[in-house]
Design an enzyme around this catalytic site. Structure first.
Site, mmCIF file in Angstrom:
data_model
loop_
_atom_site.group_PDB
_atom_site.id
_atom_site.type_symbol
_atom_site.label_atom_id
_atom_site.label_comp_id
_atom_site.label_asym_id
_atom_site.label_seq_id
_atom_site.Cartn_x
_atom_site.Cartn_y
_atom_site.Cartn_z
ATOM 1 N N ASN A 3 7.957 119.000 35.258
ATOM 2 C CA ASN A 3 7.416 117.840 35.971
ATOM 3 C C ASN A 3 6.124 118.253 36.675
ATOM 4 O O ASN A 3 5.704 119.405 36.580
ATOM 5 C CB ASN A 3 8.456 117.270 36.947
ATOM 6 C CG ASN A 3 8.864 118.293 37.987
ATOM 7 O OD1 ASN A 3 8.051 118.745 38.786
ATOM 8 N ND2 ASN A 3 10.149 118.689 37.958
ATOM 9 N N PRO A 36 23.241 120.927 38.271
ATOM 10 C CA PRO A 36 23.869 120.900 39.588
ATOM 11 C C PRO A 36 22.860 120.416 40.621
ATOM 12 O O PRO A 36 21.656 120.672 40.473
ATOM 13 C CB PRO A 36 24.232 122.369 39.848
ATOM 14 C CG PRO A 36 23.336 123.152 38.954
ATOM 15 C CD PRO A 36 23.074 122.285 37.752
ATOM 16 N N ASP A 37 23.313 119.711 41.634
ATOM 17 C CA ASP A 37 22.418 119.278 42.718
ATOM 18 C C ASP A 37 22.433 120.367 43.796
ATOM 19 O O ASP A 37 23.439 120.553 44.487
ATOM 20 C CB ASP A 37 22.882 117.928 43.281
ATOM 21 C CG ASP A 37 21.831 117.352 44.220
ATOM 22 O OD1 ASP A 37 21.377 118.080 45.127
ATOM 23 O OD2 ASP A 37 21.460 116.178 44.038
ATOM 24 N N ILE A 38 21.326 121.078 43.900
ATOM 25 C CA ILE A 38 21.277 122.256 44.791
ATOM 26 C C ILE A 38 21.394 121.809 46.252
ATOM 27 O O ILE A 38 22.158 122.369 47.033
ATOM 28 C CB ILE A 38 19.961 123.035 44.560
ATOM 29 C CG1 ILE A 38 19.855 123.412 43.081
ATOM 30 C CG2 ILE A 38 19.892 124.273 45.445
ATOM 31 C CD1 ILE A 38 18.488 123.891 42.647
ATOM 32 N N LYS A 40 19.911 108.488 50.044
ATOM 33 C CA LYS A 40 19.988 109.878 49.544
ATOM 34 C C LYS A 40 20.468 110.831 50.637
ATOM 35 O O LYS A 40 21.224 111.754 50.386
ATOM 36 C CB LYS A 40 18.586 110.306 49.081
ATOM 37 C CG LYS A 40 18.562 110.987 47.735
ATOM 38 C CD LYS A 40 17.142 111.132 47.211
ATOM 39 C CE LYS A 40 16.943 110.345 45.930
ATOM 40 N NZ LYS A 40 15.641 110.536 45.330
#
Ligand code: CTP
Length: 399
Positions: free
Chosen positions: A210, A305-307, A338
């Site tokens: 990105n 995975p969401d760190i 969030k």
């Protein structure tokens, strides 16, 4: 607390940026700080002793073998009379001499003889700054406790673009104030910061990435370090140099980033500024080839995975966990949701829509979402956002 009762020994070394030393002297005097200037031979090609003398209202020292200087105030006394030694601008040459311990002129002799804290503000061509010799010299100086301010990114006198510009005089003044009147509010605290994009491989030669440049995350690491924190920076692939004095660990994928972050715990502060890829695909062992008649290619993805969520909701949890929310619409509503969903304390939200020029750009316009509500900050350079954010974090630990 003010700088009024303090004295700085300012060494001005060679380089086109030496003219900015005059502004620094002016700012220091305006804050009531005493300034004694030492001008190197190289520095004297760019500014005159007379201008430094007029602004500092003190005599200027240039030559080690002047008998009058030695009898009036020897080089040892010069640094004894100061609370801090500042080298601004610090050329690649003087930094190299400091790293090796040369004492070949008045400035380097003073630097070798001093027992006072030393702050350097490097300024040089970007290639010189990035040369492995300078990188090694900076690491040596940092390991000896020398504090570094800058260099900044921008266009240089040589018309090249990159890191190498002398930090602006107000930033150098702020660094001097932080050292002289402290307190270093985050001394003894460990901060973990993620920065940059992740690269998720598709095959041995391709990956998904990105537009994150890492500028905001790196600036936060530097700002936290300036307040005394020991900082671990976990960086995805970026083209930025490792910040001096910050432990920087390089990773590629989200999975690697999570593993390194988990291993770096415990931390008092964790800031997740990285633009982590949400998805990864199973990387092919060989380069994917086009086959006859193959008009489309489908890849299937699994979630990374969401760190931020893992560390926010895991143990040992850092006392202050800060996430980012890069949004293209309904910025505050998404950020608020969030914060709740990921379980972090603060969310720094920004609009990364096409027209905003934030992702990959030099400035940022953020909303700080906390339990107490939302604060919208003006558009600022990314390092100014970082300084402000670090100061807010320090306030949490002061209370
Ligand atoms: N983040 C993370 N690990 C991930 C994805 C995101 O740690 N796998 C962190 C980012 O570093 C950032 C925050 O989560 O601090 C929010 O990232 P963002 O990309 O805005 O959110 P997403 O989780 O991707 O949510 P959405 O897809 O709803 O935008």
């Amino acid at each position: 607390m003010t700088l009024a009762s303090k004295r700085v020994l300012l060494i001005v070394s060679g380089g086109i940026a030496a003219y900015k030393a005059l502004e620094l002297v002016r700012l220091l005097r305006k804050s009531g700080c005493g300034v004694t200037c030492v001008l190197t031979e190289g520095g004297a090609h760019f500014v005159t002793p007379l201008s430094l003398q007029a602004l500092s209202e003190d005599r200027v020292y240039t030559e080690i073998f002047s008998l009058t200087d030695e009898s009036e105030m020897g080089h040892i006394q010069l640094s004894r009379a100061a609370d801090l030694v500042v080298v601004a601008p610090a050329s690649a040459d003087i930094l190299a001499k400091m790293a090796v311990g040369l004492a070949s002129d008045l400035a380097t002799t003073l630097l070798l003889a001093t027992d006072k804290a030393v702050l350097v503000a490097p300024a040089m061509n970007v290639r010189m700054w990035q040369h492995p010799a300078t990188v090694a010299n900076m690491a040596t100086l940092a390991s000896r406790g020398v504090t570094v301010v800058g260099p900044d990114e921008g266009t240089m006198a040589c018309n090249e673009y990159g890191f190498g510009r002398l930090a602006e005089p107000p930033a150098i003044l702020a660094a001097i104030a932080a050292l002289l009147i402290g307190p270093r509010p985050l001394a003894g605290r460990h901060a973990l910061v993620t920065s940059g994009p992740t690269h998720e491989p598709i095959d041995p030669v391709r990956y998904i990435a990105n537009r994150s440049s890492g500028r905001q995350g790196h600036a936060i690491a530097v700002a936290l370090q300036a307040l005394g924190a020991s900082v671990t920076l976990v960086s995805g692939p970026v083209s930025l140099p490792d910040p001096a004095g910050v432990r920087t660990i390089h990773v590629e994928t989200a999975a690697e980033m999570l593993a390194v972050c988990t291993a770096a715990l415990p931390a008092d502060i964790a800031v997740f500024a990285a633009a982590v890829a949400d998805w990864r695909t199973e990387a092919a062992a060989q380069k994917l080839k086009k086959m006859p008649g193959m008009d489309t290619l489908s890849l299937s993805f699994v979630q990374n995975p969401d760190i931020l969520a893992t560390i926010s909701q895991g143990q040992p949890r850092p006392q202050l966990v800060v996430g980012f929310a890069a949004e293209t619409q309904d910025v505050i509503a998404h950020a608020t949701e969030k914060r709740r969903r990921k379980g972090c304390d603060w969310i720094v939200a920004n609009d990364v829509g096409a027209g905003a020029d934030i992702m990959g750009g030099l400035e940022n316009e953020v909303h700080l979402v906390t339990e107490q509500g939302v604060e919208s900050w003006p558009r600022l350079p990314k390092d100014a956002v970082a300084t402000r954010l670090a100061a807010r974090m320090a306030a949490v630990f002061a209370s």
